[in-house]
Write a protein that holds these residues in place. Structure first.
Motif, mmCIF file in Angstrom:
data_model
loop_
_atom_site.group_PDB
_atom_site.id
_atom_site.type_symbol
_atom_site.label_atom_id
_atom_site.label_comp_id
_atom_site.label_asym_id
_atom_site.label_seq_id
_atom_site.Cartn_x
_atom_site.Cartn_y
_atom_site.Cartn_z
ATOM 1 N N ASP A 123 -4.209 0.041 19.422
ATOM 2 C CA ASP A 123 -2.891 0.669 18.938
ATOM 3 C C ASP A 123 -3.286 1.421 18.062
ATOM 4 N N ARG A 124 -2.449 2.712 18.024
ATOM 5 C CA ARG A 124 -2.472 3.449 16.738
ATOM 6 C C ARG A 124 -0.973 3.775 16.403
ATOM 7 N N LEU A 125 -0.573 3.631 15.231
ATOM 8 C CA LEU A 125 0.831 3.608 14.803
ATOM 9 C C LEU A 125 0.925 4.829 14.005
ATOM 10 N N ASP A 126 2.079 5.416 13.728
ATOM 11 C CA ASP A 126 2.487 6.334 12.900
ATOM 12 C C ASP A 126 3.591 5.766 11.993
ATOM 13 N N LEU A 127 3.521 5.430 10.876
ATOM 14 C CA LEU A 127 4.576 4.627 10.123
ATOM 15 C C LEU A 127 4.669 5.301 8.709
ATOM 16 N N GLY A 128 5.753 6.333 8.865
ATOM 17 C CA GLY A 128 6.183 6.892 7.647
ATOM 18 C C GLY A 128 5.376 7.905 6.990
ATOM 19 N N GLY A 129 4.472 8.495 8.002
ATOM 20 C CA GLY A 129 3.380 9.311 7.721
ATOM 21 C C GLY A 129 2.007 8.952 7.503
ATOM 22 N N ALA A 130 1.778 7.728 7.459
ATOM 23 C CA ALA A 130 0.716 6.968 7.521
ATOM 24 C C ALA A 130 0.242 6.835 8.848
ATOM 25 N N ALA A 131 -1.144 6.820 9.376
ATOM 26 C CA ALA A 131 -1.639 6.441 10.481
ATOM 27 C C ALA A 131 -2.386 4.932 10.243
ATOM 28 N N VAL A 132 -1.862 3.990 11.221
ATOM 29 C CA VAL A 132 -2.419 2.768 11.098
ATOM 30 C C VAL A 132 -3.016 2.200 12.462
ATOM 31 N N ASP A 133 -4.238 2.119 12.345
ATOM 32 C CA ASP A 133 -5.051 1.536 13.645
ATOM 33 C C ASP A 133 -4.905 0.141 13.638
ATOM 34 N N VAL A 134 -4.424 -0.563 14.465
ATOM 35 C CA VAL A 134 -4.907 -2.076 14.816
ATOM 36 C C VAL A 134 -6.122 -2.257 15.462
ATOM 37 N N VAL A 135 -6.918 -3.068 14.714
ATOM 38 C CA VAL A 135 -8.458 -3.530 14.933
ATOM 39 C C VAL A 135 -8.691 -4.791 14.860
ATOM 40 N N GLY A 136 -9.805 -5.162 15.445
ATOM 41 C CA GLY A 136 -10.244 -6.417 15.483
ATOM 42 C C GLY A 136 -10.445 -7.096 16.801
ATOM 43 N N SER A 137 -10.995 -8.374 16.972
ATOM 44 C CA SER A 137 -10.898 -8.922 18.248
ATOM 45 C C SER A 137 -9.571 -9.317 18.871
ATOM 46 N N GLY A 138 -8.420 -9.422 18.094
ATOM 47 C CA GLY A 138 -7.214 -9.833 18.487
ATOM 48 C C GLY A 138 -7.084 -11.385 18.221
ATOM 49 N N GLU A 139 -7.814 -12.158 17.778
ATOM 50 C CA GLU A 139 -7.857 -13.361 17.275
ATOM 51 C C GLU A 139 -8.159 -13.939 15.926
ATOM 52 N N HIS A 140 -7.533 -15.066 15.576
ATOM 53 C CA HIS A 140 -7.931 -15.512 14.218
ATOM 54 C C HIS A 140 -8.982 -16.049 14.270
ATOM 55 N N ALA A 141 -9.720 -16.360 12.934
ATOM 56 C CA ALA A 141 -10.910 -16.910 12.967
ATOM 57 C C ALA A 141 -10.892 -18.481 13.212
ATOM 58 N N GLU A 142 -11.916 -19.083 13.802
ATOM 59 C CA GLU A 142 -11.505 -20.255 14.137
ATOM 60 C C GLU A 142 -11.558 -21.226 12.781
ATOM 61 N N VAL B 54 0.958 -1.225 -0.020
ATOM 62 C CA VAL B 54 0.048 -0.011 -0.052
ATOM 63 C C VAL B 54 0.710 1.185 0.054
ATOM 64 N N ASP B 55 0.834 2.050 -1.144
ATOM 65 C CA ASP B 55 1.539 3.227 -1.015
ATOM 66 C C ASP B 55 0.594 4.484 -1.000
ATOM 67 N N THR B 56 0.666 4.972 0.203
ATOM 68 C CA THR B 56 -0.348 6.142 0.697
ATOM 69 C C THR B 56 0.030 7.514 -0.120
ATOM 70 N N GLY B 57 1.219 7.568 -0.600
ATOM 71 C CA GLY B 57 1.762 8.806 -0.945
ATOM 72 C C GLY B 57 2.685 9.470 -0.014
ATOM 73 N N ALA B 58 2.517 9.066 1.141
ATOM 74 C CA ALA B 58 3.287 9.524 2.441
ATOM 75 C C ALA B 58 4.233 8.307 2.980
ATOM 76 N N ALA B 59 3.606 7.125 2.734
ATOM 77 C CA ALA B 59 4.317 5.916 3.381
ATOM 78 C C ALA B 59 4.037 4.748 2.407
ATOM 79 N N ARG B 60 5.188 3.896 2.288
ATOM 80 C CA ARG B 60 4.915 2.415 1.577
ATOM 81 C C ARG B 60 5.104 1.423 2.600
ATOM 82 N N LEU B 61 3.717 0.744 2.698
ATOM 83 C CA LEU B 61 3.471 -0.318 3.656
ATOM 84 C C LEU B 61 3.337 -1.690 3.107
ATOM 85 N N LEU B 62 4.069 -2.750 3.263
ATOM 86 C CA LEU B 62 3.924 -4.190 2.887
ATOM 87 C C LEU B 62 3.251 -4.752 4.039
ATOM 88 N N PHE B 63 2.208 -5.514 3.495
ATOM 89 C CA PHE B 63 1.653 -6.427 4.324
ATOM 90 C C PHE B 63 1.568 -7.812 4.077
#
Length: 210
Positions: free
Chosen positions: A89-108, A13-22
């Motif tokens: 958590d909210r992370l500032d990564l190279g000018g991108a704001a990344v929120d960590v979301v979900g229940s914290g668990e993998h689907a069953e 994902v290239d936001t224009g301010a950050a390049r993030l690889l997932f």
């Protein structure tokens, strides 16, 4: 914002301010020579989402990039420094704001298989990578959903219901490498998805605007 799908769950994902690889995992390819990365984000510990050897290579080629994982994954990445994150958590990564979301668990997958940690990542409030779970974005409107398409834990009817619940403007199918014919599932998403959601299936390794 542009994204490039490298197969399965791996997306740049290239936001224009950050390049993030997932999720640079074992079922993905073409990402190995990337440079200029601000962060590598891993949703969870399964091998199709994180290939430790190739992650280490990426970090050597991108010495300023942060590696972000859940705590369980960080413990398994022997010799690799990772920044741990959890939902809320909210992370500032190279000018991108990344929120960590979900229940914290993998689907069953099955009641006899222990659940592992899973982070969903919401980029600048507009793009969601849910990892291996039906993660709500935590907002009424979402521009782009990266939608898991095939997995041992996934039924296509549930994926369609998740798509309907989130109702993004664009849906990009990911996590497809377990399927013999992913296009069959794409057709379900296109025909059964909510009005106002546009299906986008990028060619592998080709950047597209979202």
């Amino acid at each position: 914002m542009h994204l490039t799908h490298y197969g399965h769950a791996c997306v740049l994902v290239d936001t224009g301010a950050a390049r993030l690889l997932f999720d640079p995992g074992a079922f993905s390819s073409g990402f190995e020579s990337l440079d200029g990365l601000d962060a590598i984000l891993v949703t969870h510990q399964h091998f199709d989402h994180v290939d430790a050897e190739r992650v280490a290579h990426l970090l050597r080629a991108n010495p300023d990039a942060a590696l972000v994982t859940d705590g369980q994954t960080a413990q398994q990445l022997t010799g690799i420094d990772a920044r741990t994150a959890a939902p809320g958590d909210r992370l500032d990564l190279g000018g991108a704001a990344v929120d960590v979301v979900g229940s914290g668990e993998h689907a069953e997958i099955h009641p006899d298989i222990p659940l592992v940690a899973n982070n969903g990542y919401l980029v600048d409030g507009v793009l969601l990578h849910p990892g291996d779970a039906y993660v709500p974005p935590g907002r009424d409107e979402l521009a782009t959903l990266l939608l898991p398409t095939g997995a041992p834990w996934l039924k296509v009817s549930e994926a369609v219901d998740y798509l309907r619940a989130v109702a993004p403007r664009k849906v990009v199918p990911i996590h497809e490498q377990t399927l013999a014919d992913p296009a069959l599932h794409y057709r379900f998403f296109d025909s059964l998805g909510p009005e106002g959601s546009t299906l986008l299936v990028p060619d592998r390794g080709t950047a597209v605007a979202v």
